[in-house]
Design an enzyme around this catalytic site. Structure first.
Site, PDB file in Angstrom:
ATOM      1  N   LYS A  85       0.670  -1.286   0.000  1.00 33.41           N
ATOM      2  CA  LYS A  85      -0.107   0.214   0.167  1.00 33.41           C
ATOM      3  C   LYS A  85       0.895   1.221  -0.040  1.00 33.41           C
ATOM      4  O   LYS A  85       0.672   2.232  -0.827  1.00 33.41           O
ATOM      5  CB  LYS A  85      -0.834   0.019   1.384  1.00 33.41           C
ATOM      6  CG  LYS A  85      -2.188   0.890   1.230  1.00 33.41           C
ATOM      7  CD  LYS A  85      -2.931   0.762   2.378  1.00 33.41           C
ATOM      8  CE  LYS A  85      -3.673  -0.458   2.416  1.00 33.41           C
ATOM      9  NZ  LYS A  85      -4.424  -0.940   3.798  1.00 33.41           N
ATOM     10  N   ARG A 120      -3.121   3.198   8.600  1.00 32.67           N
ATOM     11  CA  ARG A 120      -3.280   1.728   7.987  1.00 32.67           C
ATOM     12  C   ARG A 120      -2.135   0.893   7.873  1.00 32.67           C
ATOM     13  O   ARG A 120      -0.967   1.353   7.380  1.00 32.67           O
ATOM     14  CB  ARG A 120      -3.730   2.311   6.429  1.00 32.67           C
ATOM     15  CG  ARG A 120      -4.409   3.582   6.457  1.00 32.67           C
ATOM     16  CD  ARG A 120      -4.434   4.291   4.982  1.00 32.67           C
ATOM     17  NE  ARG A 120      -5.295   3.457   3.911  1.00 32.67           N
ATOM     18  CZ  ARG A 120      -5.157   3.893   2.627  1.00 32.67           C
ATOM     19  NH1 ARG A 120      -4.634   4.880   2.138  1.00 32.67           N
ATOM     20  NH2 ARG A 120      -5.672   3.044   1.767  1.00 32.67           N
ATOM     21  N   GLY A 156      -5.887 -10.992   8.837  1.00 33.50           N
ATOM     22  CA  GLY A 156      -5.430 -10.919  10.165  1.00 33.50           C
ATOM     23  C   GLY A 156      -4.782  -9.735  10.679  1.00 33.50           C
ATOM     24  O   GLY A 156      -4.545  -9.323  11.623  1.00 33.50           O
ATOM     25  N   MET A 205      -4.198  -5.684  11.172  1.00 28.98           N
ATOM     26  CA  MET A 205      -5.138  -4.538  11.910  1.00 28.98           C
ATOM     27  C   MET A 205      -5.808  -3.862  10.694  1.00 28.98           C
ATOM     28  O   MET A 205      -5.329  -3.485   9.680  1.00 28.98           O
ATOM     29  CB  MET A 205      -4.278  -3.234  12.853  1.00 28.98           C
ATOM     30  CG  MET A 205      -5.179  -2.764  13.513  1.00 28.98           C
ATOM     31  SD  MET A 205      -4.452  -1.409  14.259  1.00 28.98           S
ATOM     32  CE  MET A 205      -4.571  -0.021  12.995  1.00 28.98           C
ATOM     33  N   ARG A 263      -3.579  -0.743  -6.897  1.00 31.78           N
ATOM     34  CA  ARG A 263      -2.604  -1.961  -6.865  1.00 31.78           C
ATOM     35  C   ARG A 263      -3.011  -2.451  -8.104  1.00 31.78           C
ATOM     36  O   ARG A 263      -4.009  -2.820  -8.595  1.00 31.78           O
ATOM     37  CB  ARG A 263      -2.855  -2.621  -5.785  1.00 31.78           C
ATOM     38  CG  ARG A 263      -4.274  -3.413  -5.663  1.00 31.78           C
ATOM     39  CD  ARG A 263      -4.444  -4.382  -4.274  1.00 31.78           C
ATOM     40  NE  ARG A 263      -5.868  -4.418  -4.063  1.00 31.78           N
ATOM     41  CZ  ARG A 263      -6.349  -4.646  -3.032  1.00 31.78           C
ATOM     42  NH1 ARG A 263      -5.722  -4.765  -1.929  1.00 31.78           N
ATOM     43  NH2 ARG A 263      -7.511  -4.570  -2.874  1.00 31.78           N
ATOM     44  N   HIS A 322     -10.825 -31.176   5.427  1.00 28.08           N
ATOM     45  CA  HIS A 322     -10.539 -32.459   4.846  1.00 28.08           C
ATOM     46  C   HIS A 322     -11.259 -32.566   3.512  1.00 28.08           C
ATOM     47  O   HIS A 322     -10.694 -33.065   2.526  1.00 28.08           O
ATOM     48  CB  HIS A 322     -11.390 -33.442   5.713  1.00 28.08           C
ATOM     49  CG  HIS A 322     -11.495 -34.912   5.386  1.00 28.08           C
ATOM     50  ND1 HIS A 322     -12.383 -35.554   4.524  1.00 28.08           N
ATOM     51  CD2 HIS A 322     -10.395 -35.887   5.318  1.00 28.08           C
ATOM     52  CE1 HIS A 322     -11.802 -36.826   4.334  1.00 28.08           C
ATOM     53  NE2 HIS A 322     -10.755 -36.947   4.724  1.00 28.08           N
ATOM     54  N   SER A 375      13.874 -41.177 -15.203  1.00 18.80           N
ATOM     55  CA  SER A 375      12.792 -40.762 -15.162  1.00 18.80           C
ATOM     56  C   SER A 375      12.214 -40.479 -13.663  1.00 18.80           C
ATOM     57  O   SER A 375      12.184 -41.612 -13.032  1.00 18.80           O
ATOM     58  CB  SER A 375      11.579 -41.304 -16.107  1.00 18.80           C
ATOM     59  OG  SER A 375      10.500 -40.695 -15.725  1.00 18.80           O
ATOM     60  N   CYS A 378       8.122 -38.208 -14.334  1.00 21.98           N
ATOM     61  CA  CYS A 378       6.788 -38.652 -14.637  1.00 21.98           C
ATOM     62  C   CYS A 378       5.762 -38.709 -13.740  1.00 21.98           C
ATOM     63  O   CYS A 378       4.688 -39.408 -13.775  1.00 21.98           O
ATOM     64  CB  CYS A 378       6.811 -40.260 -15.525  1.00 21.98           C
ATOM     65  SG  CYS A 378       7.403 -41.329 -14.587  1.00 21.98           S
ATOM     66  N   TYR A 403      12.472 -33.287 -20.042  1.00 15.78           N
ATOM     67  CA  TYR A 403      11.092 -33.091 -20.416  1.00 15.78           C
ATOM     68  C   TYR A 403      10.482 -33.444 -18.879  1.00 15.78           C
ATOM     69  O   TYR A 403      11.073 -33.667 -18.158  1.00 15.78           O
ATOM     70  CB  TYR A 403      10.728 -34.157 -21.212  1.00 15.78           C
ATOM     71  CG  TYR A 403      10.871 -35.639 -20.696  1.00 15.78           C
ATOM     72  CD1 TYR A 403       9.991 -36.057 -20.194  1.00 15.78           C
ATOM     73  CD2 TYR A 403      12.086 -36.217 -21.158  1.00 15.78           C
ATOM     74  CE1 TYR A 403      10.036 -37.481 -19.853  1.00 15.78           C
ATOM     75  CE2 TYR A 403      12.066 -37.668 -20.548  1.00 15.78           C
ATOM     76  CZ  TYR A 403      11.020 -38.246 -20.068  1.00 15.78           C
ATOM     77  OH  TYR A 403      11.252 -39.435 -19.605  1.00 15.78           O
TER      78      TYR A 403
END
Ligand code: ADP
Ligand code: MG
Ligand code: MG
Length: 899
Positions: free
Chosen positions: A24, A93, A102, A104, A337, A453, A784, A852, A872
């Site tokens: 900011k 700010r 979280g 202020m 922003r 979950h 691989s 892979c 690759y």
């Protein structure tokens, strides 16, 4: 430390100083230096915050430096902080380098007290305004700085409104608001034992320290651990002189975007609210008007805002979002922003900016992410149909699912077995719900966030999930849920859930395939003029990424159909063709024979029966991938996976015995199944171990590959087989298999009078293999990395067990920010990959290196594989475009994650 500069005037910073000034602050400085109308102010650095956190107090020089900047600010504004006659007011700010929950919340109107409220009233000519500002200060300060329960203030305000017989804040006049102030002050006194601080500077200092303290709020700590934001980065504090949108109808506050963050379309996007301050515009207390209406409300301010927005956009070369306030017809910019946007908008905007000459194609590729592309590839719900939206929860795992609501895992399984599409609805899920989640089209929960979950497991399975739909009252006992409008949805009612937006509907929402996928399938011409903007953008960006990337992209495919689709999606070969499905179905009987074989002859007979079937499979795959490399992995899973279930078989035998007709075959099979039982099959007789223990098995597979290749070649094709040995841990294992394989290959080539170029290599998926890669490379032409097993074995996690059982708790506790099965664990598993790459290449400079595991299609992991120099990555067909894009972004130095 003596001459450390802890405070920067807005005119002293720039947008590139986010680490020091926070996002900011850096952007306020940038706007100030562009000459845009930003209310003057200053920023206290993240350094000061770090000092505060380390020493438990502010640096000794801070006080003087703040005084100095405050004095300069007062001079510039011609007012003194909290002056009883004509007060300067400020906002305090928070603003860290990365925005973070979280922290202020902003405190506005700092500097008001019992005296200066009178001065503000006199200066503004509005008593009502002055008292409204004062009550807002006490409310915000009480809640955020003094940590008083915010509801106390809300209730007191509601009380006064009720007494006046209204529920609108605008109906309260000066006298009522003075009354509110009195009640608010009593709440403060009651909660803290002290009076609301009257000294303006004390108010400011307390608010500044509260911002520093908020760095260590519980929510912020967990968020940082999860997002891997350093816990000592600290936040900056911005002190900004107040401007007032609540001075009357010639004032107001708004938010705006320089383009539509939903579609990328150019135009005027935003909301405006007259006679309002701060968050009022997003808080929904009164109805906002579309930004376009401002043109009629205040033509001059509107024109200036439009000019400012286009200025910002060309300066930042990107979509910006903006907060502004109009005070008595004068525009003030309070924040900007680079704005968040949807996946579709990200692509469209990137190429628009190229066309406008603001960025080049390299930058356009850096501006979009593989995650965004993946989102565009899900089928999407289209409007129409007669479904009604019930609520919106969290978009936990993307996709569109339609099915009948069921309320237990068992029902989900039973209904699905009858061939019904179901959506599993639960308050929250737990490991017992796993089978139901697998059976359902999608999962809907009313509780829990993106690390619940349900969310974690659904993402792991690639299953659509909406979680935390808190407005729904789910009653699993009564098999129903109730929506906020009272609609009751019972078992069997059709619902639709959109895992990309979190929306939930009653009824069937029609689904249409993604236009982007249709383009990949070759059904849409990306260059035709009437083609959707999104398809044109995706095409241009992918073409450019392909030109720039160093990693090749292959696919994991076991069937000719998957191979062909992956090829259309841009795959440059197969990185993993598993052979196990070739042992299933009717062929299971042959595997049984192999296992039960009594003596070499019976075993060879079983193998001879399997061989032609395997050969046919390979023929088709080589044809679909003609000219491109195809890596075939020899059999990996334990053989007993192909046998009947132990319990089932025991029951069958017991019943037969009861009837007095025991059958010889079943008895032998049962003995075999018992004998082959393993406590930890993952660590048991599988992979190369099978090849060494079951005579003739791998030789049969190699022969099938060689014969198929010869046949293709004779038919004019160009087969390029690469034979891959799984689960090698020691070079001796590989040497033994290699010897047999080379012998078989030569036999076939001689017999067929034809030779096919190919490679023989190994997977690196056992930690020991990575650590002895130098030796292993002596017998392998390619490596691989099997990062699924490598992750399991490095962490000692059994994926199937841990993901469902406790991973969500690990994520919640911030042990890791993302499952190591989703995104490669660079520090641990990645370290093994690095060692193997380095040792392998040292021993054999032309060693071919690929991956892979599923990580081959994960954006962050692709960047890692680029960095360590693999040749690759290989991933599922649908992830191929994602990997192409991310490989290009990695080569162009694009950021790893981000959205
Ligand atoms: P957030 O990070 O939550 O956006 P902000 O610091 O931007 O917090 O401020 C919250 C609200 O207060 C925003 O609407 C912002 O525009 C407004 N605001 C902040 N500072 C001032 C100021 N000096 N004058 C007027 N409004 C302000
Ligand atoms: Mg803001
Ligand atoms: Mg494996």
């Amino acid at each position: 430390m003596a001459d450390t500069k802890w405070v920067y005037d807005f005119s002293e910073g720039s947008k590139d100083q986010k680490d020091l000034l926070g996002g900011k602050g850096a952007n306020l400085a940038e706007m100030t230096n562009l000459g845009l109308p930003v209310p003057p102010g200053f920023t206290i650095t993240t350094d000061a915050c770090r000092y505060y956190l380390e020493h438990g107090g502010t640096p000794p020089e801070l006080d003087a430096q703040v005084s100095e900047h405050l004095a300069a600010l007062e001079k510039a504004m011609g007012k003194t902080l909290g002056d009883p006659a004509d007060p300067l007011l400020v906002s305090v700010r928070s603003g860290a380098a990365a925005s973070m929950p979280g922290m202020m919340e902003t405190v506005l109107n700092v500097g008001l007290n019992d005296e200066s409220v009178q001065g503000l009233a006199a200066q503004s000519g509005s008593e009502r305004f002055a008292w409204d500002s004062y009550r807002r200060l006490i409310q915000m300060f009480g809640k955020t700085v003094l940590d008083i329960d915010g509801d106390l203030f809300e209730h007191a305000l509601d009380e006064v409104k009720a007494e006046q017989g209204t529920d609108l804040d605008l109906d309260l006049d000066a006298e009522h608001l003075e009354d509110v102030v009195g009640r608010f002050k009593a709440i403060v006194k009651d909660a803290t034992g002290e009076d609301f601080p009257q000294d303006p500077r004390e108010q400011m200092d307390m608010a500044i320290n509260a911002v520093f303290d908020s760095w260590n709020s519980d929510r912020a700590i967990i968020y940082r651990r999860r997002e891997r934001i350093p816990s000592d980065a600290g936040t900056a504090v911005n002190v900004c002189s107040m401007v007032f949108g609540n001075l009357g109808t010639d004032s107001g506050t708004g938010v705006a975007f320089t383009r539509d963050p939903g579609s990328g379309a150019q135009g005027v996007y935003g909301d405006y609210l007259q006679n309002a301050q701060g968050e009022d515009v997003v808080a929904g207390i009164r109805n906002t008007v579309p930004l376009g209406d401002l043109e009629d409300i205040d033509r001059e301010a509107y024109d200036e805002l439009m000019a400012t927005m286009s200025r910002l956009e060309s300066h930042y070369r990107d979509l910006c979002d903006i907060e502004f306030t109009i005070e008595r017809n004068k525009l003030w910019m309070l924040q900007t922003r680079v704005g968040k946007r949807t996946a579709a908008a990200a692509f469209v905007i990137a190429t628009q900016l190229v066309d406008e000459g603001l960025i080049d194609m390299d930058e356009a590729v850096r501006r979009v992410t593989g995650d965004q592309l993946a989102q565009l590839m899900f089928p999407r719900f289209i409007s129409g149909g007669d479904a009604t939206q019930l609520t919106q929860g969290m978009n936990a795992s993307p996709g569109a699912a339609v099915g009948k609501a069921v309320f237990s895992s068992e029902e989900a399984v039973t209904w699905a077995q009858r061939g019904e599409d179901v959506v599993l609805v639960r308050r929250e899920t737990n490991p017992d719900d796993l089978s139901g989640m697998i059976a359902a089209q999608g999962v809907l929960t009313s509780r829990g966030g993106k690390t619940s979950h349900a969310a974690v497991v659904a993402r792991g399975m690639g299953k659509t999930c909406v979680c935390g739909a808190e407005e729904l009252q789910v009653d699993t006992k009564a098999k129903k849920f109730t929506a906020p409008d009272g609609t009751v949805v019972s078992e069997g009612d059709v619902i639709s859930i959109d895992g990309s937006t979190g929306r939930v509907w009653l009824g069937e929402v029609p689904v249409e395939p993604s236009a982007v996928v249709r383009y990949f399938e070759g059904e849409i011409d990306p260059e035709a003029e009437d083609t959707e903007a999104i398809v044109r953008s995706v095409h241009r960006i992918l073409v450019h990424a392909d030109q720039k990337r160093q990693l090749a992209v292959r696919t994991n495919a076991d069937t000719p159909e998957d191979s062909a689709r992956a090829r259309r999606f841009g795959a440059q070969g197969i990185g993993l063709c598993r052979t196990e499905h070739m042992f299933l179905g009717d062929r299971r009987k042959l595997v049984e024979k192999l296992i039960l074989a009594d003596g070499d002859d019976e075993r060879q007979a079983a193998l001879d029966a399997l061989e032609p079937l395997q050969k046919q499979d390979f023929l088709e795959i080589f044809e679909a991938m003609d000219g491109l490399p195809v890596t075939v992995r020899l059999l990996d899973p334990p053989l007993h996976e192909f046998l009947p279930d132990l319990t089932e078989l025991s029951v069958r035998v017991a019943l037969a015995e009861e009837r007095g007709e025991p059958d010889e075959g079943s008895l032998r099979l049962l003995a075999a199944v018992r004998g082959m039982h393993e406590s930890n099959p993952m660590l048991g007789l599988r992979g190369v171990r099978l090849g060494l223990v079951v005579p003739g098995l791998f030789a049969m597979q190699v022969r099938a590959i060689a014969e198929a290749a010869c046949e293709r070649k004779k038919a004019g094709g160009n087969p390029r087989p690469e034979i891959m040995i799984p689960l090698v841990g020691a070079v001796q294992e590989l040497e033994a298999i290699r010897e047999v394989s080379v012998r078989v290959l030569n036999e076939v080539f001689e017999q067929e009078g034809c030779e096919v170029d190919g490679l023989l290599g190994t997977m690196i998926e056992v930690p020991r293999a990575a650590l002895t890669a130098g030796e292993i490379a002596g017998s392998a032409e390619f490596f691989s990395f099997g990062t699924n097993d490598l992750t399991q074995m490095t962490w000692g996690f059994s994926r199937d067990d841990v993901e469902a059982a406790f991973f969500h708790q690990y994520l919640d506790k911030g042990i890791f920010g993302i499952s190591p099965f989703e995104s490669l664990d660079r520090e641990g598993v990645g370290r093994l990959v690095e060692i193997a790459v380095q040792q392998g290449r040292e021993a054999r400079p032309d060693l071919k290196l690929g991956v892979c595991g599923e990580h081959g299609g994960d954006p962050d992991s692709v960047h890692f594989f680029h960095e360590v120099g693999l040749d690759y990555v290989s991933c599922s067909p649908f992830r191929v475009p994602v990997a192409r894009l991310e490989a290009g972004r990695a080569a162009l130095g694009g950021e790893r994650a981000g959205s």
